[in-house]
Design an enzyme around this catalytic site. Sequence first.
Site, short mmCIF file in Angstrom:
data_model
loop_
_atom_site.label_atom_id
_atom_site.label_comp_id
_atom_site.label_asym_id
_atom_site.label_seq_id
_atom_site.Cartn_x
_atom_site.Cartn_y
_atom_site.Cartn_z
N TYR A 1 -6.34 62.21 -18.04
CA TYR A 1 -6.52 63.67 -18.17
C TYR A 1 -7.96 64.04 -17.81
O TYR A 1 -8.20 64.95 -17.00
CB TYR A 1 -6.20 64.10 -19.61
CG TYR A 1 -6.59 65.53 -19.92
CD1 TYR A 1 -5.94 66.60 -19.31
CD2 TYR A 1 -7.63 65.81 -20.81
CE1 TYR A 1 -6.31 67.91 -19.58
CE2 TYR A 1 -8.00 67.12 -21.09
CZ TYR A 1 -7.35 68.16 -20.47
OH TYR A 1 -7.72 69.46 -20.74
N SER B 1 -12.77 70.59 -18.79
CA SER B 1 -12.60 70.18 -20.19
C SER B 1 -13.81 69.40 -20.68
O SER B 1 -14.47 68.69 -19.90
CB SER B 1 -11.36 69.30 -20.30
OG SER B 1 -11.34 68.62 -21.54
N1 LIG Z 1 -6.76 74.03 -25.59
C1 LIG Z 1 -7.81 73.22 -25.47
O1 LIG Z 1 -8.34 72.72 -26.48
C2 LIG Z 1 -8.38 72.89 -24.11
C3 LIG Z 1 -9.56 72.14 -24.06
C4 LIG Z 1 -10.09 71.82 -22.82
C5 LIG Z 1 -9.47 72.24 -21.66
N2 LIG Z 1 -8.31 72.95 -21.72
C6 LIG Z 1 -7.67 73.36 -20.47
O2 LIG Z 1 -7.45 74.75 -20.50
C7 LIG Z 1 -6.26 75.08 -19.80
C8 LIG Z 1 -5.34 75.88 -20.70
O3 LIG Z 1 -5.07 75.10 -21.86
P1 LIG Z 1 -4.06 75.56 -22.99
O4 LIG Z 1 -4.54 74.99 -24.26
O5 LIG Z 1 -3.79 77.01 -22.88
O6 LIG Z 1 -2.77 74.72 -22.55
P2 LIG Z 1 -1.23 75.12 -22.51
O7 LIG Z 1 -0.48 73.84 -22.31
O8 LIG Z 1 -0.89 75.97 -23.69
O9 LIG Z 1 -1.12 76.02 -21.22
C9 LIG Z 1 -0.92 75.52 -19.92
C10 LIG Z 1 0.24 76.28 -19.30
O10 LIG Z 1 0.39 75.82 -17.97
C11 LIG Z 1 1.75 75.69 -17.67
N3 LIG Z 1 1.88 74.67 -16.62
C12 LIG Z 1 1.60 73.34 -16.73
N4 LIG Z 1 1.83 72.73 -15.56
C13 LIG Z 1 2.26 73.68 -14.69
C14 LIG Z 1 2.65 73.67 -13.34
N5 LIG Z 1 2.69 72.53 -12.64
N6 LIG Z 1 3.04 74.83 -12.76
C15 LIG Z 1 3.02 75.99 -13.47
N7 LIG Z 1 2.66 76.06 -14.77
C16 LIG Z 1 2.28 74.92 -15.37
C17 LIG Z 1 2.42 75.28 -18.98
O11 LIG Z 1 3.78 75.66 -19.04
C18 LIG Z 1 1.57 76.02 -20.01
O12 LIG Z 1 2.16 77.25 -20.39
C19 LIG Z 1 -5.68 73.76 -19.33
O13 LIG Z 1 -6.10 73.54 -18.02
C20 LIG Z 1 -6.31 72.74 -20.26
O14 LIG Z 1 -6.38 71.47 -19.67
C21 LIG Z 1 -7.76 73.29 -22.94
#
Ligand SMILES: NC(=O)c1ccc[n+]([C@@H]2O[C@H](COP(=O)([O-])OP(=O)(O)OC[C@H]3O[C@@H](n4cnc5c(N)ncnc54)[C@H](O)[C@@H]3O)[C@@H](O)[C@H]2O)c1
Length: 344
Positions: free
Chosen positions: A159, A134
């Site tokens: 985080y 991130s």
């Molecule tokens: N969206 C953003 O702006 C952004 C920015 C930087 C980093 N990220 C990273 O990208 C990745 C995806 O982000 P996103 O926006 O799609 O988030 P999101 O929350 O929509 O997707 C994450 C998914 O992981 C699942 N999950 C969480 N913990 C779990 C576990 N212990 N076991 C199984 N499933 C689990 C959740 O149910 C969810 O569907 C994440 O790692 C997030 O930290 C996202």
Amino acid sequence: MKRTVLVTGAAGFIGAFLSARLVCESWDVVGFDNVNSYYDPGIKEDRIRMVEAAAAEGPGSFRLVRGDLCDAALVERLFAEHSFDVVVNLAAQAGVRYSIDNPRAYVDSNLVGFFNVLEACRHHPVKHLVYASSSSVYGGNEKVPFSESDRVDHPVSLYAATKKANELMAHAYSKLYGIPATGLRFFTVYGPMGRPDMAYFKFADTLRAGGTIKIYNMGDCRRDFTYVDDIVEGVARVIARPPADCGTGARYAVYNIGNSEPVQLLEFVDTLQRVLVEEGVLPEGYDFEAHRELAPMQPGDVVETYADCSVLERDFGYRPATALEDGLRSFAKWYRGYYECGVR
Ligand SMILES: NC(=O)c1ccc[n+]([C@@H]2O[C@H](COP(=O)([O-])OP(=O)(O)OC[C@H]3O[C@@H](n4cnc5c(N)ncnc54)[C@H](O)[C@@H]3O)[C@@H](O)[C@H]2O)c1
């Protein structure tokens, strides 16, 4: 030739769009997600249906396994049952502000869960492990744009600390067990079917309900907003090319994926409000000034994010380029249809 990829977090925002893309490219996608209720699980179920529909059309396949990454035995069984060519770990507890009140969720999913993925890759070798880091690892860095060679030793939220820890853990496993591993530092991802916990989505909800939105740090924040299709394009390209030895004896790399065009929060809100009106979510003549309030900085937040994507461009010939207005318009169109709201 058939190839199998594990996408953890496949019911999530990025994971669902990535899975839908990969089935169109002939991948057999095994999705893994616990479909937790950190935000409305209904939208996660709808994303799963969207991926299933793409798989029904596309040359690849999709199957979702519902389970928790913290369940080491389940993760081990998953890897033993399939011969994954590639693993894309997107499952995580996301969100900066939630980590202030719910720190354990981050240790569980982001540290223990990621450790279980690394252990499984160690015992069931894969050609490439790609995982989400991130932009938050840059913490309060003041030098912009943020580059992968900058020091990232001062996270300002748990985080961010877990994401930096993931990069360190991946390097150790890459070096020790020869796992080619690439970390991707995503910069504020937005778009249709996005995350209802993120600011642009909450702003839309609040304005539609006639409420007042809070603009933090008195509006003096800049964010590098990245459209979801651009992220998916970047991930798809990265998957195809595992990294070379980074000079430490580990096949390891980290890349920024961001729009490289930070936008002032107030300008962002203006654009969002305008497209919400133009796409019929909000009525003409909506009094925006009456529905916004400037508020102080929140703990864990940073003032600016700004991606230097020159390394991504050098290695993959790609950099995100969707204009904010175009991306927000796609979001507004989807939002209006999804919630069957609107004024026309
Ligand atoms: N969206 C953003 O702006 C952004 C920015 C930087 C980093 N990220 C990273 O990208 C990745 C995806 O982000 P996103 O926006 O799609 O988030 P999101 O929350 O929509 O997707 C994450 C998914 O992981 C699942 N999950 C969480 N913990 C779990 C576990 N212990 N076991 C199984 N499933 C689990 C959740 O149910 C969810 O569907 C994440 O790692 C997030 O930290 C996202």
